[in-house]
Design an enzyme around this catalytic site. Structure first.
Site, PDB file in Angstrom:
ATOM      1  CD  GLN A   5      -3.579  -4.786   6.307  1.00  0.00           C
ATOM      2  OE1 GLN A   5      -3.628  -3.754   5.655  1.00  0.00           O
ATOM      3  NE2 GLN A   5      -3.985  -5.928   5.815  1.00  0.00           N
ATOM      4  CE  LYS A  23      -3.790  -2.520   2.083  1.00  0.00           C
ATOM      5  NZ  LYS A  23      -4.456  -3.000   3.294  1.00  0.00           N
ATOM      6  CG  ASP A  55      -9.963  -0.692   4.762  1.00  0.00           C
ATOM      7  OD1 ASP A  55      -9.577  -1.175   3.689  1.00  0.00           O
ATOM      8  OD2 ASP A  55      -9.288  -0.700   5.809  1.00  0.00           O
TER       9      ASP A  55
HETATM   10  N1  GUN Z   1      -6.862  -7.284   5.761  1.00  0.00           N
HETATM   11  C1  GUN Z   1      -7.096  -8.026   4.648  1.00  0.00           C
HETATM   12  N2  GUN Z   1      -7.659  -7.262   3.696  1.00  0.00           N
HETATM   13  C2  GUN Z   1      -7.787  -6.025   4.222  1.00  0.00           C
HETATM   14  C3  GUN Z   1      -8.281  -4.797   3.713  1.00  0.00           C
HETATM   15  O1  GUN Z   1      -8.768  -4.685   2.575  1.00  0.00           O
HETATM   16  N3  GUN Z   1      -8.227  -3.741   4.562  1.00  0.00           N
HETATM   17  C4  GUN Z   1      -7.730  -3.832   5.819  1.00  0.00           C
HETATM   18  N4  GUN Z   1      -7.754  -2.740   6.579  1.00  0.00           N
HETATM   19  N5  GUN Z   1      -7.269  -4.956   6.324  1.00  0.00           N
HETATM   20  C5  GUN Z   1      -7.286  -6.036   5.521  1.00  0.00           C
END
Ligand code: GUN
Length: 283
Positions: A96, A52, A119
């Site tokens: 996350q 990211k 998200d």
């Molecule tokens: N863990 C696995 N996929 C995601 C996601 O799309 N966003 C976040 N914040 N955590 C994750």
């Protein structure tokens, strides 16, 4: 043999669009910033967060990383989120998941300002997705929709089967397919005669988290197969679909890696841009 849906290609197109808009905003004196919180040292999460950050750098988005130890308390995490909610230089906040078991994931998601919730996990944003009136796209499902659209795969009237009912993927995926007028079935671990259900699918989305779970006898000839899985098997990354066998039957299929994964990040970048535009009253 199927056509391969190339997530790298489609995500590059989305990212180029976002990068151009970020540049235009920067020229108006508006910066775009994503704050990423990682609690603990889960290796998979560390890779996701690094990817990211890399995408932000490529697109001219400022990224701020907050690494908290495994031992961080709920109060510490909530006070960091509060600080980021109030920080006008931060447009998007992503925490996350999964969080260490000692922390209350639901309370953490609810603490993020819905206007910065890139998200789209906050109950307000989930509700907006449900009614089809949303600012932030659910990252992985929206990435899948973008791929379908890029390859001119029409959803309207099609039998769509989503295997998996998670809040992150399965449920919002079903909702987006429904918004595009698909006839949607959400299957899961308690579904009876699963293969019979999945064989009905014109568009089959696998989001179960079990390596090579979808076998060729679960797929209709000519189906479009989207693999959201990201599993490790024999030290290798593989999806929820038995690619070798299923690609002999499907008309289109996404590989792992190089399929849905890159799309999730592209949508996140798009959401961060949307957050910045909204916060600067540009949309
Ligand atoms: N863990 C696995 N996929 C995601 C996601 O799309 N966003 C976040 N914040 N955590 C994750």
């Amino acid at each position: 043999m199927s056509n391969i849906i190339d997530g790298k290609l489609v995500s590059a197109a989305v990212k180029e669009r976002v990068a151009n808009e970020v540049k235009a905003l920067n020229n108006q004196g508006v910066s775009v910033c994503l704050a990423v919180i990682l609690v603990g040292s889960d290796p998979a999460s560390q890779i996701y967060v690094a990817n990211k950050k890399k995408a932000c750098e490529q697109l001219g988005i400022v990224s701020k990383e907050f690494l908290l130890p495994e031992t961080a308390t709920q109060d510490e995490l909530l006070s960091l989120i509060d600080k980021l909610n109030c920080d006008e230089s931060v447009n998007g906040i992503l925490c996350q998941l999964p969080l260490p078991k000692t922390l209350d994931e639901k309370a953490v998601i609810a603490a993020i300002d819905p206007n910065k919730d890139v998200d789209a996990f906050h109950p307000i944003n989930v509700g907006k997705i449900m009614i089809g009136d949303y600012d932030f796209l659910p990252c992985t499902p929206a990435g899948v929709m973008e791929m379908l659209s890029y390859y001119n795969i029409d959803v309207c009237g099609k039998e769509c089967v989503v295997i998996g009912r998670s809040n992150i993927v399965g449920k919002p995926m079903s909702m987006l397919l429904l918004h595009k007028n698909g006839t949607v079935t959400t299957a899961h671990s308690r579904t009876k005669n699963l293969a019979e259900v999945t064989r009905r699918a014109d568009i089959l989305v696998a989001a179960v988290g079990i390596a090579k779970f979808v076998k060729a006898d679960m797929v209709k000839d000519g189906a479009v197969v989207i693999d959201v899985g990201m599993n490790r098997a024999d030290g290798k990354l593989c999806g929820d679909v038995d690619f070798e066998a299923v690609s002999q039957k499907a008309s289109f299929i996404t590989p792992v890696p190089g399929g849905v994964g890159p799309m999730t990040i592209a949508t996140l970048m798009q959401n961060t841009l949307t957050a910045a535009k909204r916060q600067n009253n540009l949309i």
